[in-house]
Design an enzyme around this catalytic site. Structure first.
Site, PDB file in Angstrom:
ATOM      1  N   LYS A   1     -62.245  17.821  54.321  1.00 51.90           N
ATOM      2  CA  LYS A   1     -62.129  16.706  55.279  1.00 51.90           C
ATOM      3  C   LYS A   1     -61.800  17.250  56.662  1.00 51.90           C
ATOM      4  CE  LYS A   1     -57.386  16.898  55.687  1.00 51.90           C
ATOM      5  NZ  LYS A   1     -56.700  17.365  56.874  1.00 51.90           N
TER       6      LYS A   1
ATOM      7  N   ASP B   1     -52.468  13.854  51.039  1.00 50.50           N
ATOM      8  CA  ASP B   1     -53.907  13.733  51.321  1.00 50.50           C
ATOM      9  C   ASP B   1     -54.755  13.503  50.075  1.00 50.50           C
ATOM     10  OD1 ASP B   1     -53.458  14.234  53.956  1.00 50.50           O
ATOM     11  OD2 ASP B   1     -54.248  16.285  53.944  1.00 50.50           O
TER      12      ASP B   1
HETATM   13  O1  C5P Z   1     -47.754  15.804  50.992  1.00 46.29           O
HETATM   14  P1  C5P Z   1     -47.938  17.273  51.089  1.00 46.29           P
HETATM   15  O2  C5P Z   1     -47.342  17.998  49.909  1.00 46.29           O
HETATM   16  O3  C5P Z   1     -49.343  17.677  51.355  1.00 46.29           O
HETATM   17  O4  C5P Z   1     -47.115  17.702  52.373  1.00 46.29           O
HETATM   18  C1  C5P Z   1     -46.692  19.017  52.586  1.00 46.29           C
HETATM   19  C2  C5P Z   1     -45.546  18.982  53.578  1.00 46.29           C
HETATM   20  O5  C5P Z   1     -45.988  18.528  54.848  1.00 46.29           O
HETATM   21  C3  C5P Z   1     -44.428  18.021  53.183  1.00 46.29           C
HETATM   22  O6  C5P Z   1     -43.499  18.654  52.354  1.00 46.29           O
HETATM   23  C4  C5P Z   1     -43.833  17.637  54.519  1.00 46.29           C
HETATM   24  O7  C5P Z   1     -42.950  18.645  54.954  1.00 46.29           O
HETATM   25  C5  C5P Z   1     -45.030  17.672  55.451  1.00 46.29           C
HETATM   26  N1  C5P Z   1     -45.614  16.349  55.669  1.00 46.29           N
HETATM   27  C6  C5P Z   1     -44.963  15.444  56.504  1.00 46.29           C
HETATM   28  N2  C5P Z   1     -45.498  14.205  56.724  1.00 46.29           N
HETATM   29  C7  C5P Z   1     -46.661  13.848  56.151  1.00 46.29           C
HETATM   30  C8  C5P Z   1     -47.350  14.748  55.317  1.00 46.29           C
HETATM   31  C9  C5P Z   1     -46.792  15.984  55.104  1.00 46.29           C
HETATM   32  O8  C5P Z   1     -43.897  15.750  57.043  1.00 46.29           O
HETATM   33  N3  C5P Z   1     -47.170  12.636  56.404  1.00 46.29           N
END
Ligand code: C5P
Length: 302
Positions: free
Chosen positions: A17, A154
């Site tokens: 994406k 995501d």
């Molecule tokens: O959700 P995901 O595991 O992909 O996110 C990785 C890290 O990115 C999270 O632990 C967080 O620190 C940060 N993040 C965030 N806000 C979001 C998505 C991700 O702070 N909307």
């Protein structure tokens, strides 16, 4: 998600994406950030092949032969740290019927890792989708998306009914949109990637946030030129400060004949929006000639 049955195996192609717009609205008490982002899936795919395994666990094998320009930094963990393995485990935890079902998953990686292209999330979504089919679980899209949100912000997007969406919340709330025409892109991923968590840690929520509506309007009316000038990613300043490859790519793209250019997600991939495929290929050839970045041309998916 594209798939085909191959004998007793299931082959799933799952896309990357790009974020054409990403605004950080707020820092939440759960450590995440409140977002408004426009995600478009593009025709650059990882492939997962699901086959029976006599064990009771997930046997993941990672092959990279189809993307020789991916580098050692792109090594993908094959153990419990991989989102594919975690997705399979999540299904086993929730559904007793498959608790002791083994599966072999061969992963052919083409989407660069830690590049802001959602490769890991896309692989996780493909695993939920693929195993739902392979194990005849009969789960609805909505249930798969609920499980997806437990794996990463995501992941739900890749299970959506459309190839483009405005995503809100921490990224898991999906508003499907339809693109009127194909968009053409050239993408460049430098030698090194960035940790999503590190980039979010360094970003600041906007004081007067931009909204996605204007970009959506331009998109719906096919006003590519104006759209190019409205691309926005609030994570860019943080990524630029953390990795010098990011500002280098920004300077490089500023010299290319593209309609607009931007970093995708939390970086480090930079992309250019092009008027047509020929232009994307011309720019790709120039970028390849002047750098050792991993350069790919792709179009949005219908
Ligand atoms: O959700 P995901 O595991 O992909 O996110 C990785 C890290 O990115 C999270 O632990 C967080 O620190 C940060 N993040 C965030 N806000 C979001 C998505 C991700 O702070 N909307």
């Amino acid at each position: 998600m594209l798939f085909r049955q191959q004998g007793r195996s299931l082959v799933v192609h799952t896309p990357a994406k790009l974020n054409l717009f990403l605004e950080v609205l707020d820092r939440r008490t759960d450590g995440y950030h409140e977002l408004e982002t426009l995600m478009v899936s593009v025709g650059l795919y990882d492939t997962l092949i699901f086959a029976e395994d006599l064990s009771s666990h997930t046997h993941l094998r990672v092959a990279r032969r189809e993307a020789p320009s991916l580098r050692s930094q792109d090594d993908v963990p094959a153990g419990a740290g991989n989102l594919i393995v975690r997705a399979a485990d999540l299904l086993r935890t929730h559904y007793p019927a498959v608790r002791s079902r083994g599966v072999r998953i061969d992963l052919y990686k083409r989407i660069p890792v830690a590049g802001g292209l959602g490769g890991g999330s896309s692989d996780a979504a493909a695993t939920l989708w693929g195993l739902n089919r392979f194990w005849n679980l009969g789960l609805s899209r909505q249930r798969l998306q609920e499980l997806a949100a437990q794996l990463g912000s995501d992941v739900s997007f890749f299970l959506g009914p459309t190839a483009a969406a405005v995503c809100r919340g921490r990224g898991e709330l999906i508003e499907p949109i339809t693109l009127p025409l194909d968009l053409h892109f050239v993408m460049a991923r430098p030698r090194s990637g960035l940790s999503t968590a590190a980039v979010y840690q360094h970003c600041r929520p906007a004081e007067s946030p931009k909204r996605v509506e204007e970009v959506l309007e331009l998109l719906q009316h096919g006003q590519w030129g104006l759209l190019g000038s409205k691309l926005h990613n609030a994570l860019q300043p943080a990524a630029e400060a953390l990795n010098p490859e990011v500002p280098r790519l920004k300077r490089t793209f500023a010299r290319q004949p593209v309609l607009g250019h931007l970093m995708s997600g939390s970086g480090t991939t930079w992309f250019g929006l092009c008027a047509h495929r020929r232009q994307a290929k011309q720019v790709a050839a120039r970028l390849k000639a002047i750098s050792s970045d991993h350069v790919v041309v792709a179009r949005s998916r219908p």
